[in-house]
Motif scaffolding. Structure first.
Motif, PDB file in Angstrom:
ATOM      1  N   ALA A 154       1.067  -1.182   0.376  1.00  0.00           N
ATOM      2  CA  ALA A 154      -0.332   0.088  -0.076  1.00  0.00           C
ATOM      3  C   ALA A 154       0.726   0.971  -0.139  1.00  0.00           C
ATOM      4  O   ALA A 154       2.266   1.397   0.145  1.00  0.00           O
ATOM      5  CB  ALA A 154      -0.822  -0.193   1.060  1.00  0.00           C
ATOM      6  N   PRO A 155       0.564   2.710  -0.201  1.00  0.00           N
ATOM      7  CA  PRO A 155       1.124   3.387  -0.343  1.00  0.00           C
ATOM      8  C   PRO A 155       1.743   3.709   1.466  1.00  0.00           C
ATOM      9  O   PRO A 155       1.005   3.561   2.282  1.00  0.00           O
ATOM     10  CB  PRO A 155      -0.070   4.383  -0.313  1.00  0.00           C
ATOM     11  N   VAL A 156       3.282   4.871   1.211  1.00  0.00           N
ATOM     12  CA  VAL A 156       4.139   4.231   2.693  1.00  0.00           C
ATOM     13  C   VAL A 156       2.792   5.503   3.313  1.00  0.00           C
ATOM     14  O   VAL A 156       2.961   4.968   4.476  1.00  0.00           O
ATOM     15  CB  VAL A 156       5.253   5.318   2.286  1.00  0.00           C
ATOM     16  N   ALA A 157       2.295   6.008   2.887  1.00  0.00           N
ATOM     17  CA  ALA A 157       1.330   7.201   4.166  1.00  0.00           C
ATOM     18  C   ALA A 157       0.391   6.223   4.288  1.00  0.00           C
ATOM     19  O   ALA A 157      -0.264   6.982   5.602  1.00  0.00           O
ATOM     20  CB  ALA A 157       1.634   8.786   3.081  1.00  0.00           C
ATOM     21  N   PHE A 158       0.015   5.158   4.049  1.00  0.00           N
ATOM     22  CA  PHE A 158      -1.176   4.364   4.250  1.00  0.00           C
ATOM     23  C   PHE A 158      -0.843   3.392   5.459  1.00  0.00           C
ATOM     24  O   PHE A 158      -1.320   3.428   5.890  1.00  0.00           O
ATOM     25  CB  PHE A 158      -1.613   3.646   3.238  1.00  0.00           C
ATOM     26  N   MET A 159       0.888   3.245   5.182  1.00  0.00           N
ATOM     27  CA  MET A 159       0.905   1.474   5.510  1.00  0.00           C
ATOM     28  C   MET A 159       1.528   2.021   7.528  1.00  0.00           C
ATOM     29  O   MET A 159       1.939   3.201   7.841  1.00  0.00           O
ATOM     30  CB  MET A 159       1.922   1.207   5.438  1.00  0.00           C
TER      31      MET A 159
END
Ligand code: GUN
Ligand code: ZN
Length: 482
Positions: A174-179
């Protein structure tokens, strides 16, 4: 403080047993009262039975405390066992199967739920939609941000609704900001369990989003949480889409199938439910049944995202019966209404029974499996009431009108919507509306295949009316005729 007692009078239908267990006599699992009385004390069902009998037993109850709802059919509230709160604003997104759809539409939207105001408004819309659809309980995914989970429980509490939910962990793909990290997930989940689990009607589910988005550390954190808080639920996805399954097997070496990933971390037991299960093998079905775990069938989503056809007839094999609840999977599912879920479930069952050339599907072990795919109105409405409650281990609280259960129910209007009137006119109903179980079942089948949220006239939560459908605007032609 003295207790508040009130009652509702009308036509009622509920279930006391599983229609799949009752081949040839499915109707025996349903109860229909053409004129019944439901007595409620402080939100809990106190008594239920035919009006004539009940009127004698409850003669001291003042008339003004009885709400009469004629010309409608009252059922236990619907249970949506798999929905995504933060996808409320992104139903109906074009063109991708699961993994591309998550990447293009879902993760970018869910990231926004770290903002409390954005989360609060979306969550409010989510619950408004549930109530307008007759859904009184959901098991929900939130996001990897604790803010979204807090808003979910706070909004459910304001509405006094029975819900299951939890921080939705993802630390891969998933996008880094979401993980999230496994450590943060453990810490935040623990705080949220301590704050919300069993507070009012809130229940907590330890929620690894799916095995494709979970490292062994994240699943290990789930195992530790379950061992420390064994009373919590576990909610996740399983075997939804072929590309996802390939990814899962590649990223969890040594696991022979999707289920074995969750088994490795001791997550599969009584309060475990996995959404979808479209591509589960017979062996996985048998292991899920033996563990007492549940699968949530989400046909609207499975068709919208092109995931495949769930094998309901296999899951309901009496030799190894899997507990099955039904869910919208909003926003993979493009509808909030469990009536639409039943409609698509019926069609999936019909497709599963035959090949496209009309021959019997050779994957079916026997004709009995083909028969079990057929979603009669008894099987359908049991599945979104008592069956859903049993699959989620909530049958002591929800699912039918037995005394001591919570008084959540839906008031259905079979004459509503553009097709309702034609249906209504084709029925030979007497002055007093529905008079038999067969007639009620016919009306339910018509509502699930022709209807939608317009058939939901009222939704009641813990003995209080929480939703009333607005009167329709007069149509332009009717205004012109005046
Ligand atoms: N698998 C992981 N996340 C999701 C999701 O949001 N929706 C669906 N349908 N499947 C998922
Ligand atoms: Zn889902």
């Amino acid at each position: 403080m003295s207790k508040t007692t009130l009652a509702v009078r009308g036509a009622f239908l509920d279930f006391t047993d599983d229609p799949w267990k009752a081949a040839g006599r499915q109707q025996d699992t349903a109860r229909f009262l053409a004129d019944g009385l439901l007595v409620i004390e402080d939100g809990i069902i106190k008594d239920f039975g035919p009006y004539e009998q009940m009127a004698q037993r409850w003669h001291s109850l003042p008339e003004r405390q009885i709400t009469h709802i004629p010309g409608r059919l009252i059922l236990p509230g619907f249970i949506d066992a798999h929905a995504h709160v933060p996808q409320t604003r992104v139903l109906g997104k074009f063109g991708n199967q699961l993994l591309g759809w998550l990447e293009n539409y879902i993760f970018p939207e869910e990231i926004k739920y770290a903002d409390r105001n954005y989360a609060r408004l979306g969550t409010r819309h989510f619950f408004d939609n549930l109530l307008a659809s007759g859904t009184t309980t959901c098991q929900a995914f939130t996001t990897s941000s604790p803010v979204a989970t807090e808003e979910f429980f706070e909004e459910a509490s304001r509405r006094n609704m029975r819900v299951i939910g939890g921080l939705t962990g993802i630390d891969r793909n998933a996008p880094v900001a979401f993980m999230d990290s496994a450590e943060n997930f453990y810490r935040d989940s623990e705080r949220l369990i301590q704050t919300y689990h069993n507070r009012g009607r809130n229940l907590y589910a330890i929620t690894p989003r799916f095995a494709y988005g979970a490292s062994s550390e994240l699943l290990g954190a789930c195992e530790q949480l379950k061992s420390k808080y064994p009373d919590c639920w576990i909610n996740t996805h399983i075997s939804e889409n072929p590309s996802e399954i390939h990814g899962v097997l590649a990223s969890h070496p040594g696991c022979s199938d999707y289920l074995s990933v969750y088994e490795r971390y001791n997550l599969v037991g009584q309060k475990f439910s996995g959404g979808h299960g479209v591509w589960l093998s017979n062996d996985e079905f048998a292991r899920i049944a033996a563990a007492g775990a549940a699968i949530v069938f989400c046909p609207v989503s499975n068709l919208f995202l092109g995931s495949g056809l769930f094998r309901l007839g296999r899951a309901t094999d009496p030799a190894c019966r899997v507990k099955v609840a039904f869910g919208t999977d909003v926003g993979g599912g493009n509808r909030f209404s469990m009536l639409n879920v039943l409609d698509e479930a019926y069609k999936v069952g019909m497709c599963n029974s035959t090949m496209l050339d009309g021959s019997v599907n050779p994957a079916l072990q026997d004709l009995a499996e083909a028969e079990r795919n057929k979603l009669s109105p008894y099987r359908a409405f049991w599945s979104i009431t008592l069956g859903g409650a049993e699959a989620l281990c909530l049958e002591d609280k929800l699912g039918n009108f037995l005394p001591d259960k919570e008084a959540d129910f839906v008031v259905l209007d079979w004459t509503a919507g553009p097709l309702g009137m034609s249906w209504h006119q084709s029925l030979t109903l007497g002055e007093d509306g529905l008079s038999s179980l067969e007639q009620a079942a016919q009306v339910l089948f018509s509502m699930m295949t022709l209807g939608d949220d317009r058939n939901v006239d009222e939704t009641w939560i813990a003995g209080k009316r929480a939703y009333k459908k607005a009167a329709p605007e007069p149509s332009l032609s009717a205004v012109r005729q005046k």
